[in-house]
Motif scaffolding. Structure first.
Motif, PDB file in Angstrom:
ATOM      1  N   THR A 125       0.723  -1.179  -0.005  1.00  0.00           N
ATOM      2  CA  THR A 125       0.047   0.105  -0.071  1.00  0.00           C
ATOM      3  C   THR A 125       0.855   1.155  -0.003  1.00  0.00           C
ATOM      4  O   THR A 125       0.265   2.212  -0.145  1.00  0.00           O
ATOM      5  CB  THR A 125      -0.858   0.178   1.182  1.00  0.00           C
ATOM      6  N   VAL A 126       2.060   1.241   0.080  1.00  0.00           N
ATOM      7  CA  VAL A 126       3.099   2.419   0.310  1.00  0.00           C
ATOM      8  C   VAL A 126       3.115   3.079  -1.050  1.00  0.00           C
ATOM      9  O   VAL A 126       3.172   2.278  -2.125  1.00  0.00           O
ATOM     10  CB  VAL A 126       4.301   2.017   0.961  1.00  0.00           C
ATOM     11  N   GLY A 127       3.551   4.192  -1.155  1.00  0.00           N
ATOM     12  CA  GLY A 127       3.865   4.987  -2.403  1.00  0.00           C
ATOM     13  C   GLY A 127       5.489   5.046  -2.349  1.00  0.00           C
ATOM     14  O   GLY A 127       6.170   5.009  -1.578  1.00  0.00           O
ATOM     15  N   ASP A 128       5.745   5.872  -3.576  1.00  0.00           N
ATOM     16  CA  ASP A 128       7.006   6.054  -3.782  1.00  0.00           C
ATOM     17  C   ASP A 128       7.885   7.058  -2.875  1.00  0.00           C
ATOM     18  O   ASP A 128       8.954   6.832  -2.219  1.00  0.00           O
ATOM     19  CB  ASP A 128       7.507   6.594  -5.212  1.00  0.00           C
ATOM     20  N   ASP A 129       6.898   7.894  -2.167  1.00  0.00           N
ATOM     21  CA  ASP A 129       7.516   8.816  -1.213  1.00  0.00           C
ATOM     22  C   ASP A 129       7.521   8.230   0.135  1.00  0.00           C
ATOM     23  O   ASP A 129       8.184   8.824   0.997  1.00  0.00           O
ATOM     24  CB  ASP A 129       6.478   9.893  -1.116  1.00  0.00           C
ATOM     25  N   ASP A 130       6.931   6.942   0.398  1.00  0.00           N
ATOM     26  CA  ASP A 130       6.959   6.573   1.850  1.00  0.00           C
ATOM     27  C   ASP A 130       8.027   5.485   1.671  1.00  0.00           C
ATOM     28  O   ASP A 130       8.359   4.617   2.650  1.00  0.00           O
ATOM     29  CB  ASP A 130       5.677   5.825   2.104  1.00  0.00           C
ATOM     30  N   ALA A 131       8.655   4.954   0.681  1.00  0.00           N
ATOM     31  CA  ALA A 131       9.678   3.970   0.408  1.00  0.00           C
ATOM     32  C   ALA A 131      10.763   3.975   1.511  1.00  0.00           C
ATOM     33  O   ALA A 131      11.157   2.992   2.148  1.00  0.00           O
ATOM     34  CB  ALA A 131      10.283   3.633  -0.970  1.00  0.00           C
ATOM     35  N   GLU A 132      11.363   4.903   1.515  1.00  0.00           N
ATOM     36  CA  GLU A 132      12.464   5.355   2.582  1.00  0.00           C
ATOM     37  C   GLU A 132      12.050   5.002   3.895  1.00  0.00           C
ATOM     38  O   GLU A 132      12.681   4.221   4.728  1.00  0.00           O
ATOM     39  CB  GLU A 132      13.292   6.684   2.190  1.00  0.00           C
ATOM     40  N   GLN A 133      11.074   5.610   4.298  1.00  0.00           N
ATOM     41  CA  GLN A 133      10.530   5.484   5.611  1.00  0.00           C
ATOM     42  C   GLN A 133      10.170   4.073   5.802  1.00  0.00           C
ATOM     43  O   GLN A 133      10.618   3.414   7.044  1.00  0.00           O
ATOM     44  CB  GLN A 133       9.170   6.260   5.811  1.00  0.00           C
ATOM     45  N   LEU A 134       9.620   3.304   4.983  1.00  0.00           N
ATOM     46  CA  LEU A 134       9.265   2.006   5.281  1.00  0.00           C
ATOM     47  C   LEU A 134      10.422   0.910   5.201  1.00  0.00           C
ATOM     48  O   LEU A 134      10.602  -0.215   5.775  1.00  0.00           O
ATOM     49  CB  LEU A 134       8.264   1.328   4.174  1.00  0.00           C
ATOM     50  N   ALA A 135      11.534   1.374   4.471  1.00  0.00           N
ATOM     51  CA  ALA A 135      12.755   0.496   4.296  1.00  0.00           C
ATOM     52  C   ALA A 135      13.297   0.427   5.836  1.00  0.00           C
ATOM     53  O   ALA A 135      13.676  -0.446   6.299  1.00  0.00           O
ATOM     54  CB  ALA A 135      13.616   0.941   3.324  1.00  0.00           C
ATOM     55  N   THR A 136      13.501   1.525   6.459  1.00  0.00           N
ATOM     56  CA  THR A 136      14.069   1.667   7.662  1.00  0.00           C
ATOM     57  C   THR A 136      13.270   0.815   8.654  1.00  0.00           C
ATOM     58  O   THR A 136      13.922  -0.048   9.383  1.00  0.00           O
ATOM     59  CB  THR A 136      14.181   3.136   8.160  1.00  0.00           C
ATOM     60  N   PHE A 137      11.929   1.135   8.457  1.00  0.00           N
ATOM     61  CA  PHE A 137      10.996   0.547   9.419  1.00  0.00           C
ATOM     62  C   PHE A 137      10.893  -1.257   9.025  1.00  0.00           C
ATOM     63  O   PHE A 137      10.863  -1.844  10.359  1.00  0.00           O
ATOM     64  CB  PHE A 137       9.625   0.831   9.223  1.00  0.00           C
ATOM     65  N   ARG A 138      11.071  -1.547   7.787  1.00  0.00           N
ATOM     66  CA  ARG A 138      11.183  -2.894   7.679  1.00  0.00           C
ATOM     67  C   ARG A 138      12.730  -3.496   7.979  1.00  0.00           C
ATOM     68  O   ARG A 138      12.646  -4.727   9.128  1.00  0.00           O
ATOM     69  CB  ARG A 138      11.315  -3.261   6.103  1.00  0.00           C
ATOM     70  N   GLN A 139      13.601  -2.781   8.132  1.00  0.00           N
ATOM     71  CA  GLN A 139      14.813  -3.510   8.739  1.00  0.00           C
ATOM     72  C   GLN A 139      14.688  -3.441  10.295  1.00  0.00           C
ATOM     73  O   GLN A 139      15.141  -4.501  10.791  1.00  0.00           O
ATOM     74  CB  GLN A 139      16.123  -2.209   8.562  1.00  0.00           C
ATOM     75  N   ARG A 140      14.097  -2.592  11.102  1.00  0.00           N
ATOM     76  CA  ARG A 140      14.009  -2.632  12.486  1.00  0.00           C
ATOM     77  C   ARG A 140      13.088  -3.935  12.692  1.00  0.00           C
ATOM     78  O   ARG A 140      13.113  -4.732  13.809  1.00  0.00           O
ATOM     79  CB  ARG A 140      13.268  -1.427  13.012  1.00  0.00           C
ATOM     80  N   ILE A 141      11.745  -4.088  11.820  1.00  0.00           N
ATOM     81  CA  ILE A 141      10.989  -5.313  12.216  1.00  0.00           C
ATOM     82  C   ILE A 141      11.889  -6.407  11.883  1.00  0.00           C
ATOM     83  O   ILE A 141      11.593  -7.505  12.825  1.00  0.00           O
ATOM     84  CB  ILE A 141       9.888  -5.168  11.205  1.00  0.00           C
ATOM     85  N   VAL A 142      12.541  -6.616  11.068  1.00  0.00           N
ATOM     86  CA  VAL A 142      13.574  -7.817  10.702  1.00  0.00           C
ATOM     87  C   VAL A 142      14.296  -8.121  12.063  1.00  0.00           C
ATOM     88  O   VAL A 142      14.553  -9.299  12.635  1.00  0.00           O
ATOM     89  CB  VAL A 142      14.378  -7.886   9.530  1.00  0.00           C
ATOM     90  N   GLN A 143      15.071  -6.995  12.458  1.00  0.00           N
ATOM     91  CA  GLN A 143      15.951  -7.105  13.631  1.00  0.00           C
ATOM     92  C   GLN A 143      15.120  -7.494  14.720  1.00  0.00           C
ATOM     93  O   GLN A 143      15.336  -8.197  15.691  1.00  0.00           O
ATOM     94  CB  GLN A 143      16.516  -5.743  13.917  1.00  0.00           C
ATOM     95  N   PHE A 144      13.779  -6.988  14.834  1.00  0.00           N
ATOM     96  CA  PHE A 144      13.048  -7.258  15.944  1.00  0.00           C
ATOM     97  C   PHE A 144      12.513  -8.687  15.954  1.00  0.00           C
ATOM     98  O   PHE A 144      12.638  -9.435  17.227  1.00  0.00           O
ATOM     99  CB  PHE A 144      11.801  -6.362  15.968  1.00  0.00           C
ATOM    100  N   ILE A 145      12.351  -9.276  14.917  1.00  0.00           N
ATOM    101  CA  ILE A 145      11.735 -10.667  14.654  1.00  0.00           C
ATOM    102  C   ILE A 145      12.973 -11.465  14.948  1.00  0.00           C
ATOM    103  O   ILE A 145      12.846 -12.459  15.736  1.00  0.00           O
ATOM    104  CB  ILE A 145      11.173 -10.844  13.392  1.00  0.00           C
ATOM    105  N   GLU A 146      14.181 -11.328  14.345  1.00  0.00           N
ATOM    106  CA  GLU A 146      15.267 -12.119  14.801  1.00  0.00           C
ATOM    107  C   GLU A 146      15.774 -12.022  16.391  1.00  0.00           C
ATOM    108  O   GLU A 146      16.104 -13.105  16.631  1.00  0.00           O
ATOM    109  CB  GLU A 146      16.521 -11.553  13.969  1.00  0.00           C
ATOM    110  N   PHE A 147      15.451 -11.003  16.814  1.00  0.00           N
ATOM    111  CA  PHE A 147      15.746 -10.867  18.090  1.00  0.00           C
ATOM    112  C   PHE A 147      14.983 -11.968  19.143  1.00  0.00           C
ATOM    113  O   PHE A 147      15.505 -12.586  19.941  1.00  0.00           O
ATOM    114  CB  PHE A 147      15.891  -9.482  18.718  1.00  0.00           C
TER     115      PHE A 147
END
Length: 542
Positions: free
Chosen positions: A106-128
């Motif tokens: 659902t994200v647009g091009d202008d939200d891609a950078e924000q979501l990329a950072t958020f996705r990295q933290r989610i991956v980190q959170f899940i692995e932790f």
């Protein structure tokens, strides 16, 4: 503006209004496309913002649930208890990963950078949390607590909360932008209304122009021609100053008037010499030929009318009459232009077509002529005919009467009235209930006395309502199902027996036959139902 409009021809006026109407129609089309585009954009933005907001809320809830499962592992006393919380945490981890994937769609091009950072933290959170489960199951709950209950983990959690709040703000902003688009669409609807109103005004203007510039002007010129034909060569011809087709026609009539006046002048002149007299007679004959041609054309037009027509002057002397008027009253050839209305009435008295007071009738006509009072009335002749008469004054003190034989029309009206009374008497007095319903909206339009008694309501309570407004839901559904069957079968001449809950009379057993009147595309499309109440007969038979 009025002076400028007078310089235009009738065709130019009509084409100009048509051009403006076409322009307004084009704007209407453009605004319609714009309205559809805005509506589509609004739906897309609103749907994407809503879906993203739901996903963000779900992610936030899953993060909170995973944290709660982690605390359960911290507080477990043995590996058996840890296993229960570990399974829940791993399941929530999977749901969190799926929720993030849904958010990415659902994200647009202008939200891609924000979501990329958020996705990295989610991956980190899940692995932790996976490592936390592994330590709790393979080592001990204390080892899991040591791994998870620290500042580094809490820092990651705070950053995730900040990311979630940032995403919520982003999609709240998108919702506001969607609302702004909805406001723009309301403006577009207002523009469409204004353009539609302009189109209606232009259409009305076209009618006004045609009526004022063509129809009314032609009537004025026709009256002027009638006055000239009667010898009034001093009357003014209207619309001479116009520069369009009506003006050219008015100037042609003026030329005709001048020609007639010239004839009259030539007739009054006494020329001194034979040569001058011959020349004048030749010129007079030329113009007289034109006058006779115009007079013949006028006479042909009058005689082609389907109604009878007679024109009188201010003294009730016949100026002109057509052949249909002669046939209507069987007038002899001795009665011509120059005869009096009294002579016509005396002949009608002899033939039995007038039995009133001739002198009073003529006096009444002369009074209407003097007062210039139009009249419309009907007279009944002794031979059974009915004549409709329309009278109106003419310029110059004359009178014109148009008379039409309406005998057959009145006979048909009386026959139709008798048939209607006959049918109404039959329908109201039959023992069988008769109900008529509009097939387009299934509303009752007629019930007879027997149907009122069967239903237990007055026709004032029934007419205009549907079955669902009068009967129970079950009974209304049955009635509507029978109506649909009738639509499919066209006619239902064989009776169908149903049991219906009557709100006034209780449970009744009825026998009904139905027929259709008219078709689906006709305004008179109706269902007619003949109903017989068999409740008492069924009880007696039982």
């Amino acid at each position: 503006m009025a002076r400028g409009a007078d310089t235009l021809t009738v065709a130019e006026k009509v084409y100009s209004i048509a051009a403006f109407l076409a322009i307004v129609t084009a704007f209407l089309l453009v605004m319609s496309v714009q309205s559809v585009r805005l509506q589509t954009t609004y739906r897309h933005m609103h749907a994407s913002a809503a879906e993203a907001a739901i996903n963000v809320g779900r992610i936030n809830a899953l993060i909170y649930a995973i944290v709660m499962e982690s605390r359960g592992i911290y507080m477990s006393a043995d590996r058996g208890a840890t296993k229960q919380f570990a399974d829940g945490l791993m399941r929530r981890n999977g749901e969190l990963a799926e929720a993030v994937k849904s958010l990415e769609r659902t994200v647009g091009d202008d939200d891609a950078e924000q979501l990329a950072t958020f996705r990295q933290r989610i991956v980190q959170f899940i692995e932790f949390r996976r490592e936390l489960v592994r330590r709790g199951l393979e080592i001990s709950p204390a080892a899991a607590r040591e791994w998870g209950d620290n500042d580094a983990n809490r820092t990651v959690r705070r950053k995730l909360n900040s990311d979630v709040e940032a995403l919520e703000r982003i999609y709240q902003q998108r919702a506001r932008e969607a609302d702004a688009l909805a406001n723009e669409n309301r403006y577009a609807a207002a523009y469409l209304f204004a353009l539609g109103l302009a189109a209606l005004i232009l259409a009305g203007l076209n009618v006004v122009v045609m009526r004022g510039s063509v129809v009314g002007a032609l009537a004025d010129i026709t009256q002027a021609t009638d006055r000239i034909a009667q010898g009034d060569v001093k009357s003014e011809v209207p619309h001479l100053g116009r520069h369009d087709e009506i003006g050219r026609l008015a100037r042609a009539v003026q030329n005709f008037r001048d020609a007639v006046a010239r004839i009259f002048q030539l007739e009054e002149l006494e020329l001194g010499t034979a040569q001058a007299r011959d020349a004048a007679m030749t010129e007079r004959d030329k113009f007289n030929d034109k006058y006779q041609a115009k007079k013949w054309q006028l006479s042909a037009a009058i005689n082609s009318m389907p109604q009878g027509l007679i024109m009188l002057d201010g003294k009730a002397t016949v100026v002109a009459m057509n052949s249909n008027y002669r046939q209507m009253y069987n007038l002899p050839e001795t009665i011509q232009a120059g005869s009096t209305l009294e002579e016509i009435l005396q002949h009608r008295v002899k033939t039995g077509l007038f039995n009133g007071d001739v002198a009073k009738y003529v006096a009444a006509v002369l009074g209407r002529i003097a007062r210039r009072e139009p009249a419309a009335y009907e007279i009944a002749l002794n031979d059974g005919r009915t004549i409709r008469i329309y009278e109106r004054p003419m310029d110059g003190g004359g009178w014109v009467s148009v008379q039409e034989d309406v005998t057959e029309q009145r006979q048909r009206e009386r026959l139709l009235e008798r048939m209607e009374r006959f049918l109404a008497t039959i329908i109201e007095n039959v023992a069988e209930g008769i109900i008529a319903k509009d097939a387009r909206n299934l509303r009752y339009v007629f019930v007879n006395k027997a149907a009122e008694k069967m239903i237990g309501m007055s026709r004032g309570e029934i007419i205009g309502k549907t079955a669902r407004e009068l009967f129970s839901a079950e009974a209304a559904a049955l009635i509507e199902r029978r109506d649909q069957q009738l639509l499919a079968q066209k006619q239902q001449l064989e009776p169908i027996i149903d049991t219906i809950d009557n709100p006034s009379r209780g449970r009744r057993v009825i026998s009904a036959r139905r027929v259709q009147i008219g078709g689906a595309n006709e305004e008179s499309h109706m269902f007619v139902t003949m109903v017989e109440d068999r409740t008492e007969a069924m009880v007696a038979a039982a």
